[in-house]
Write a protein that holds these residues in place. Structure first.
Motif, PDB file in Angstrom:
ATOM      1  N   ILE A  10     -53.637 -14.384  -8.889  1.00 61.55           N
ATOM      2  CA  ILE A  10     -53.610 -16.098  -8.561  1.00 61.55           C
ATOM      3  C   ILE A  10     -54.663 -16.671  -9.059  1.00 61.55           C
ATOM      4  N   GLY A  11     -54.536 -17.629 -10.080  1.00 63.79           N
ATOM      5  CA  GLY A  11     -55.578 -18.502 -10.673  1.00 63.79           C
ATOM      6  C   GLY A  11     -55.662 -17.845 -12.164  1.00 63.79           C
ATOM      7  N   GLY A  12     -55.561 -18.778 -13.063  1.00 64.61           N
ATOM      8  CA  GLY A  12     -55.782 -18.292 -14.472  1.00 64.61           C
ATOM      9  C   GLY A  12     -56.937 -18.784 -15.343  1.00 64.61           C
ATOM     10  N   PHE A  28     -51.226  -1.307 -15.785  1.00 66.74           N
ATOM     11  CA  PHE A  28     -50.293  -1.991 -14.617  1.00 66.74           C
ATOM     12  C   PHE A  28     -49.509  -3.095 -14.966  1.00 66.74           C
ATOM     13  N   SER A  29     -48.301  -3.124 -14.379  1.00 71.02           N
ATOM     14  CA  SER A  29     -47.355  -4.172 -14.696  1.00 71.02           C
ATOM     15  C   SER A  29     -48.143  -5.390 -13.852  1.00 71.02           C
ATOM     16  N   THR A  30     -48.398  -6.521 -14.608  1.00 69.38           N
ATOM     17  CA  THR A  30     -49.284  -7.360 -14.343  1.00 69.38           C
ATOM     18  C   THR A  30     -48.779  -8.966 -14.367  1.00 69.38           C
ATOM     19  N   ALA A  31     -48.736  -9.764 -13.338  1.00 69.00           N
ATOM     20  CA  ALA A  31     -48.710 -11.196 -13.473  1.00 69.00           C
ATOM     21  C   ALA A  31     -49.766 -12.106 -13.154  1.00 69.00           C
ATOM     22  N   CYS A  32     -49.820 -13.228 -13.989  1.00 73.73           N
ATOM     23  CA  CYS A  32     -50.984 -14.130 -13.571  1.00 73.73           C
ATOM     24  C   CYS A  32     -50.011 -15.529 -13.112  1.00 73.73           C
ATOM     25  N   ILE A  33     -50.631 -16.228 -11.953  1.00 75.41           N
ATOM     26  CA  ILE A  33     -50.057 -17.441 -11.746  1.00 75.41           C
ATOM     27  C   ILE A  33     -51.015 -18.544 -11.879  1.00 75.41           C
ATOM     28  N   ASP A  34     -50.858 -19.801 -12.498  1.00 79.04           N
ATOM     29  CA  ASP A  34     -51.646 -20.658 -12.623  1.00 79.04           C
ATOM     30  C   ASP A  34     -51.093 -22.076 -12.765  1.00 79.04           C
ATOM     31  N   ASP A  35     -51.851 -22.976 -12.117  1.00 74.14           N
ATOM     32  CA  ASP A  35     -51.029 -24.331 -11.808  1.00 74.14           C
ATOM     33  C   ASP A  35     -51.586 -25.418 -12.897  1.00 74.14           C
ATOM     34  N   TRP A  36     -52.410 -25.265 -13.580  1.00 74.20           N
ATOM     35  CA  TRP A  36     -53.176 -26.163 -14.440  1.00 74.20           C
ATOM     36  C   TRP A  36     -52.158 -26.616 -15.499  1.00 74.20           C
ATOM     37  N   SER A  37     -52.144 -28.023 -15.528  1.00 74.33           N
ATOM     38  CA  SER A  37     -51.286 -28.630 -16.888  1.00 74.33           C
ATOM     39  C   SER A  37     -51.602 -29.378 -17.548  1.00 74.33           C
ATOM     40  N   GLY A  38     -51.753 -29.283 -18.918  1.00 73.84           N
ATOM     41  CA  GLY A  38     -52.273 -30.274 -19.794  1.00 73.84           C
ATOM     42  C   GLY A  38     -51.813 -31.517 -19.630  1.00 73.84           C
ATOM     43  N   PRO A  45     -53.627 -22.841 -19.017  1.00 70.46           N
ATOM     44  CA  PRO A  45     -54.591 -21.689 -18.290  1.00 70.46           C
ATOM     45  C   PRO A  45     -55.953 -21.687 -18.968  1.00 70.46           C
ATOM     46  N   GLY A  46     -56.690 -21.223 -18.207  1.00 69.43           N
ATOM     47  CA  GLY A  46     -58.271 -21.209 -18.542  1.00 69.43           C
ATOM     48  C   GLY A  46     -58.861 -21.737 -17.400  1.00 69.43           C
ATOM     49  N   GLY A  47     -58.372 -22.374 -16.496  1.00 71.32           N
ATOM     50  CA  GLY A  47     -59.024 -23.185 -15.155  1.00 71.32           C
ATOM     51  C   GLY A  47     -60.116 -24.015 -15.479  1.00 71.32           C
ATOM     52  N   THR A  48     -61.118 -24.215 -14.528  1.00 68.26           N
ATOM     53  CA  THR A  48     -62.100 -25.225 -14.656  1.00 68.26           C
ATOM     54  C   THR A  48     -62.628 -25.153 -15.868  1.00 68.26           C
ATOM     55  N   THR A 100     -57.127 -27.341 -25.952  1.00 69.27           N
ATOM     56  CA  THR A 100     -55.907 -26.710 -26.020  1.00 69.27           C
ATOM     57  C   THR A 100     -55.739 -25.543 -26.783  1.00 69.27           C
ATOM     58  N   GLN A 101     -56.786 -25.388 -27.680  1.00 69.40           N
ATOM     59  CA  GLN A 101     -56.694 -24.036 -28.635  1.00 69.40           C
ATOM     60  C   GLN A 101     -57.014 -23.119 -27.676  1.00 69.40           C
ATOM     61  N   ASN A 102     -58.014 -23.080 -26.672  1.00 67.14           N
ATOM     62  CA  ASN A 102     -58.345 -22.183 -25.739  1.00 67.14           C
ATOM     63  C   ASN A 102     -57.158 -21.832 -24.867  1.00 67.14           C
ATOM     64  N   ASN A 103     -56.647 -22.950 -24.375  1.00 72.61           N
ATOM     65  CA  ASN A 103     -55.270 -22.663 -23.418  1.00 72.61           C
ATOM     66  C   ASN A 103     -54.273 -21.693 -24.199  1.00 72.61           C
ATOM     67  N   GLN A 104     -54.017 -22.079 -25.446  1.00 68.78           N
ATOM     68  CA  GLN A 104     -52.976 -21.564 -26.270  1.00 68.78           C
ATOM     69  C   GLN A 104     -53.641 -20.198 -26.505  1.00 68.78           C
ATOM     70  N   GLY A 105     -54.890 -20.024 -26.874  1.00 71.82           N
ATOM     71  CA  GLY A 105     -55.266 -18.480 -27.045  1.00 71.82           C
ATOM     72  C   GLY A 105     -55.070 -17.535 -25.743  1.00 71.82           C
ATOM     73  N   ILE A 106     -55.129 -18.403 -24.657  1.00 70.93           N
ATOM     74  CA  ILE A 106     -54.926 -17.531 -23.231  1.00 70.93           C
ATOM     75  C   ILE A 106     -53.455 -17.049 -23.243  1.00 70.93           C
ATOM     76  N   LEU A 107     -52.739 -18.012 -23.524  1.00 69.54           N
ATOM     77  CA  LEU A 107     -50.936 -17.625 -23.452  1.00 69.54           C
ATOM     78  C   LEU A 107     -50.645 -16.811 -24.506  1.00 69.54           C
ATOM     79  N   TYR A 108     -51.417 -16.647 -25.737  1.00 71.92           N
ATOM     80  CA  TYR A 108     -51.143 -15.494 -26.803  1.00 71.92           C
ATOM     81  C   TYR A 108     -51.819 -14.194 -26.337  1.00 71.92           C
ATOM     82  N   LEU A 109     -53.025 -14.407 -25.553  1.00 71.11           N
ATOM     83  CA  LEU A 109     -53.513 -12.998 -25.055  1.00 71.11           C
ATOM     84  C   LEU A 109     -52.527 -12.390 -23.952  1.00 71.11           C
ATOM     85  N   PHE A 110     -52.131 -13.254 -23.125  1.00 70.81           N
ATOM     86  CA  PHE A 110     -50.978 -12.785 -22.118  1.00 70.81           C
ATOM     87  C   PHE A 110     -50.028 -11.852 -22.797  1.00 70.81           C
TER      88      PHE A 110
END
Ligand code: FAD
Ligand code: NAI
Length: 476
Positions: A10-12, A28-38, A45-48, A100-110
């Motif tokens: 919980i938290g990305g 492990f089968s893994t999920a990540c939940i994050d609520d941050w929106s651009g 994702p990427g948090g503070t 934004t590049q960093n946000n997208q990088g994290i989504l790519y890594l997921f």
């Protein structure tokens, strides 16, 4: 949608997204939940750290430093710039693109690591270590997840100044201070900590008259006293007005600015008016909306999720990492804990050494340290030897035109083992890595003194500081 996972994070932020990637790497089968929106409402994702912290602040520190160099430092190099201009909107747009590049990088890594991402707010809804923990996700799509293990990585939020609401118009937190569309003529900063000094530096370089109001009597009290003294001298020379021992009694906003009433170290009452005020007085653990009560997840007296040294909470198979638990609020500390927890879930026995976590303040000069300060060693009654080397005597620093500061090494008087390294000066953020490696490997000051360092490089100052521990520096 209902789904079952081995691990739900919980938290990305840097703690959560790194924990999720490591857990997935371990099979492990893994999920990540994050609520941050651009700004466009899309997942960010990427948090503070990524959105309103490490990354955007370093982008603006770089841009503002270029501007200051172009205005003041280039001349000495024989470079004249006529008609130097500042386009704050373009500077902010660059910063936003990097985020934004960093946000997208994290989504790519997921995707790459097969981590299932949920955009929304995750909250405990029940369950147990035996039946699996249940986590509800409130977002564009509602989901109910079941997890064998849960990692809470919900981060932190700015601590408000009592009696003064953050409106991000006139009274700003870190998010507001990273998004000012116009350089304020006068800027107040409450708190001479890491955020206050970094973001105060950004806006000063861009032309604001900056006044920092700090409650404690000492400037950067947690930093080695010699470093704090050198940094204070440099900041004051740059034009940052820094007042310590301040007690703020009232903050009042009106249509055009902010009036701050305070008493200073001599208890004299003052009123000062600013166009904008940054409040940077620390951060609070973020557990709101997590529904910790639903499962009896224990918080400590300061509101952090209570954990042991291994990030275990009071609930079996529920872990917590990063800013929401005790310890320094640093992205790399959150990441290390995230990796360690994923490996513990897999049965490993990793260890995070809090004594070798580096700290960096990305001002100019930069400040970086690892290990204990001289004042801590004195207080603990540990016999030590100290060696310092000034950048003024370092050829590379002179060529760079950046000779402020020094490297200081503290070593055990009997064993010579390095106990702390403190740097104020150019590229301290990069130089500190050598000291971290040295301390992790239990190196002595003599080990560093005997290692060949490239010439001319700033890292020679670290070698010379090590030589200075034995009173045999070569270039000073
Ligand atoms: P966070 O990064 O805060 O991430 C937590 C995430 O969880 C957020 O996206 C949050 O919205 C989300 N979340 C919270 N609750 C829920 C929920 N119930 N459901 C779903 N999602 C949820 N540190 C450094 O090491 N170096 C730096 O240079 C640096 N610069 C900084 C500059 C500024 C201006 C600030 C404010 C901080 C800086 N930090 C820096 C500190 C760093 O940002 C934090 O230590 C780091 O982000 C902590 O990571 P985290 O994963 O624990 O939490
Ligand atoms: P901080 O803890 O670094 O500094 C807060 C400062 O505000 C302290 O000096 C404190 O004495 C002072 N203060 C507290 N209450 C006050 C009051 N009422 N009036 C005046 N001064 C008061 O916190 P900051 O700067 O908000 O940053 C939060 C965290 O974010 C830091 O602890 C740090 O871990 C992290 N961070 C890290 C960075 C980095 O690693 N380069 C950069 C920015 C933030």
């Amino acid at each position: 949608m209902a789904a079952e996972f081995d691990v739900v994070v919980i938290g990305g932020g840097p703690g959560g997204y790194i924990a999720a990637i490591r857990a997935a790497q371990l099979g492990f089968s893994t999920a990540c939940i994050d609520d941050w929106s651009g700004a466009d409402g899309k997942p960010a994702p990427g948090g503070t750290c990524t959105n309103v912290g490490c990354i955007p602040s370093k982008a603006l520190l770089q841009s503002s430093e270029h501007y200051e160099h172009a205005g003041h430092a280039f001349k000495e190099h024989g470079i004249d710039i006529a008609g130097l201009g500042l386009d704050v909107a373009r500077m902010l747009a660059r910063k936003d693109r990097i985020v934004t590049q960093n946000n997208q990088g994290i989504l790519y890594l997921f995707k790459k690591n097969k981590v299932t991402f949920f955009h929304g707010r995750g909250a405990f809804s029940g369950g147990s270590a035996v039946a699996g923990w249940r986590i509800g996700v409130e977002g564009a799509q509602k989901s109910e997840l079941t997890a064998k293990h849960v990692i809470v990585a919900t981060g932190s939020t700015p601590r408000p100044l009592p009696g003064s609401a953050i409106d991000n118009e006139r009274v700003l937190d870190n998010a507001g201070a990273l998004a000012l569309s116009v350089v304020p003529k006068t800027l107040g900063v409450v708190g001479a900590g890491v955020i206050g000094l970094e973001l105060g530096s950004v806006w000063r370089r861009l032309g604001a008259e900056v006044t920092v109001l700090e409650a404690l009597p000492a400037f950067l009290g947690a930093v080695d006293a010699a470093v704090a003294k050198e940094a204070l001298k440099a900041f004051q020379k740059q034009g940052l007005a820094i007042h310590t021992g301040v007690r703020i009694t009232k903050v009042a906003t009106d249509a055009t600015g902010v009036n701050v009433e305070y008493s200073d170290a001599s208890a004299t009452a003052q009123t000062v008016r600013f166009d904008r005020l940054i409040v940077s007085i620390g951060r609070l653990p973020h557990t709101l909306g997590l529904n910790a009560e639903a499962v009896g997840l224990k918080l400590d007296e300061r509101g952090f999720v209570a954990v042991d040294d291994d990030c275990r909470t009071n609930l079996p198979k529920v872990w917590a990492i990063g800013d929401v638990v005790r310890g320094p609020m640093l992205a790399h500390k959150a990441e290390e804990e995230g990796v360690a927890v994923a490996e513990r879930i897999a049965g490993g026995q990793p260890h995070v050494d809090f004594n070798t976590i580096p700290w960096v303040i990305y001002t100019s000069p930069e400040i970086a340290w690892v290990g204990r300060t001289e004042q801590q060693l004195k207080a603990d009654g540990i016999a030590y030897r100290s060696g310092s080397f000034p950048f003024l005597a370092n050829g590379r620093a002179r060529a760079l035109g950046d000779t402020t500061g020094f490297v200081k090494m503290l070593a055990d008087a009997a064993s010579d083992r390095i106990l702390g390294v403190h740097i104020v000066g150019p590229m301290a953020s990069e130089l500190i890595a050598e000291a971290v490696v040295a301390m992790e490997f239990g190196a002595s000051s003599e080990d560093i003194a005997r290692i060949c360092h490239a010439h001319p490089s700033l890292s020679e100052a670290t070698k010379e500081a090590a030589l200075a521990v034995d009173r045999r520096a070569l270039n000073a």
